[in-house]
Scaffold this active site. Structure first.
Site, mmCIF file in Angstrom:
data_model
loop_
_atom_site.group_PDB
_atom_site.id
_atom_site.type_symbol
_atom_site.label_atom_id
_atom_site.label_comp_id
_atom_site.label_asym_id
_atom_site.label_seq_id
_atom_site.Cartn_x
_atom_site.Cartn_y
_atom_site.Cartn_z
ATOM 1 N N GLY A 263 0.817 -1.212 0.000
ATOM 2 C CA GLY A 263 0.000 0.000 0.000
ATOM 3 C C GLY A 263 0.845 1.255 0.000
ATOM 4 O O GLY A 263 1.039 1.866 1.058
ATOM 5 N N SER B 5 1.186 3.638 -3.406
ATOM 6 C CA SER B 5 0.617 4.653 -4.298
ATOM 7 C C SER B 5 -0.788 5.063 -3.871
ATOM 8 O O SER B 5 -1.559 4.264 -3.337
ATOM 9 C CB SER B 5 0.561 4.130 -5.737
ATOM 10 O OG SER B 5 1.853 3.930 -6.249
ATOM 11 N N GLU C 4 12.833 -4.729 -4.076
ATOM 12 C CA GLU C 4 11.907 -4.972 -5.177
ATOM 13 C C GLU C 4 12.655 -5.047 -6.498
ATOM 14 O O GLU C 4 12.342 -5.846 -7.367
ATOM 15 C CB GLU C 4 10.868 -3.852 -5.229
ATOM 16 C CG GLU C 4 9.856 -3.998 -6.359
ATOM 17 C CD GLU C 4 8.893 -2.831 -6.446
ATOM 18 O OE1 GLU C 4 7.899 -2.953 -7.170
ATOM 19 O OE2 GLU C 4 9.130 -1.793 -5.797
ATOM 20 N N SER D 165 -1.564 -4.174 -6.280
ATOM 21 C CA SER D 165 -1.549 -5.456 -7.007
ATOM 22 C C SER D 165 -1.954 -6.604 -6.089
ATOM 23 O O SER D 165 -1.486 -6.706 -4.957
ATOM 24 C CB SER D 165 -0.152 -5.724 -7.579
ATOM 25 O OG SER D 165 0.222 -4.687 -8.447
ATOM 26 N N GLU E 60 11.565 8.826 -14.942
ATOM 27 C CA GLU E 60 12.036 10.143 -14.504
ATOM 28 C C GLU E 60 12.650 10.063 -13.111
ATOM 29 O O GLU E 60 13.698 10.673 -12.842
ATOM 30 C CB GLU E 60 10.865 11.141 -14.526
ATOM 31 C CG GLU E 60 10.355 11.505 -15.918
ATOM 32 C CD GLU E 60 9.504 10.407 -16.544
ATOM 33 O OE1 GLU E 60 9.261 10.492 -17.761
ATOM 34 O OE2 GLU E 60 9.083 9.476 -15.827
#
Length: 401
Positions: free
Chosen positions: A126, A128, A243, A160, A382
């Protein structure tokens, strides 16, 4: 023969004994429900043979093996076309498990780590939010300590596999008066409670792997905090490195298998006589080989120092932008056939289709969708360029408002 090569032989023996005759990779299983059943049964075999969390200490359920042996396992499983983990294990084993080993209390390690490996606890992430993706420090989900519990209110987005999870690790703002990066706390929250609602998001592919998660007075015990209150940014930075780290070993193998499939399809569809198409495919071959060398360099550094560092951003930027080129080339080879979806899509919403997948439009269009998202999830291109500029090249930091 060294320990790593002895372990490689053990892994190959395990694969030979447990994979079906004529195995071509999980991607060759056409029926999605059948593929899902295989993943679950395969995960159970990994648990019973202590091949999950192999580098974790034995007292927490791991096998106590070295990082090099873990890399060997990942390499051999990728070549065989079988998963190294279950669907939610990216969040439980790969991300949260490694984070708890660095930041967790002894009680947290002894309670959560064995339950992650057994599959009793299935996790999602959890981070974004609707207004906070790349600028994660601007998130608005809040948590307040009420006696012996944290009370959480807010919303998370693009979560997800939240529907399959019964736990979520999240960042919440716990001190609104503190600076943005010092007001975040990393919490472990059970999802099977009245204050948590999961809503699936249907993607362009028709799949609903992503979800929204709403918190309305949800709670978790006061000791379900990783690190200190306000240290969530540092904990999350550790987790995001985990990750991206394992990909240095798996990506070159998986992307090369995908490229070989693309080259075969190009030959079958008569691309030999197209000079421009041959040049495009040759460029992809060179880029894929460079990815392999980059992966070896990163792995060598990790095995020497035990740290990943900004190399994770270099690798993530490289493979995500490469994959868009590769899948665009695949759709160009398919031509007008790509307008009609035939065959199932990839089993995962990340990176390549699984090894053994057929050259159907469903597979390639799904991989193309994944590639479009690849420069966004796990940190946008970016963001990765900013990290590389500041941490590797020593350029001035981006101005902060």
């Amino acid at each position: 023969m060294g320990d790593a090569e002895r372990f490689r032989q053990r892994v190959r023996t395990f694969l030979a004994e447990h994979l079906p005759s004529g195995w071509r990779g999980i991607g060759a299983i056409e029926d999605r429900a059948e593929a899902d059943r295989f993943v679950e049964s395969w995960r159970a075999k990994l648990v019973s043979n202590r091949l999950l969390g192999v580098s974790w200490p034995k007292e927490y359920g791991g096998a106590g093996l070295s990082n090099l042996e873990q890399v060997v396992l990942i390499e051999e499983f990728a070549r065989a076309g079988v998963p190294t983990i279950g669907y939610n294990d990216t969040f439980g084993i790969k991300m949260l498990g490694g984070t708890l080993l660095q930041w967790g209390t002894e009680a947290q390690k002894r309670w959560f780590l064995p339950r992650i490996l057994s599959g009793e606890d299935r996790w999602c992430q959890g981070f974004s939010e609707p207004g906070s993706g790349s600028d994660l420090a601007s998130l608005s989900t809040k948590a307040e300590l009420d006696a012996d519990r944290w009370v959480v209110d807010g919303q998370k987005l693009w979560t997800s596999r939240a529907r399959e999870a019964n736990w979520i690790f999240l960042l919440a703002r716990t001190d609104p008066a503190a600076p943005r990066h010092k007001s975040l706390t990393f919490l472990l929250v059970p999802m099977d409670q009245p204050g948590v609602e999961v809503r699936p998001i249907k993607a362009l592919s028709g799949e609903s792997e992503f979800n929204e998660v709403f918190f309305s007075g949800a709670s978790t015990p006061a000791d379900h905090i990783v690190g200190a209150p306000g240290a969530g940014w540092a904990v999350a930075s550790t987790l995001l490195g985990l990750e991206r780290g394992e990909e240095a070993a798996t990506n070159p193998i998986l992307f090369r298998a995908e490229l070989d499939r693309l080259l075969m399809m190009a030959v079958d569809r008569g691309a030999r006589g197209d000079e421009r198409r041959r040049q495009q495919l040759a460029d992809l071959y060179v880029r894929c080989e460079l990815m392999r060398f980059l992966g070896l360099r990163i792995l060598n550094g990790v095995l020497r120092t035990g740290e990943l560092g900004p190399a994770a951003s270099i690798a993530k930027l490289y493979w995500s932008e490469y994959h868009q080129r590769a899948t665009q080339a695949a759709l160009a080879v398919l031509g007008t056939d790509a307008l009609v979806v035939s065959g199932r899509g990839p089993l995962s919403a990340y990176r390549t289709d699984d090894p053994g997948a057929p050259n159907t439009t469903g597979s390639w269009i799904g991989a193309f969708y994944n590639a479009v998202a690849g420069t966004i999830y796990a940190g946008t291109s970016e963001i990765q360029r900013n990290i590389i500029a500041e941490s590797v090249l020593g350029l001035p930091r981006e101005p902060r408002l």
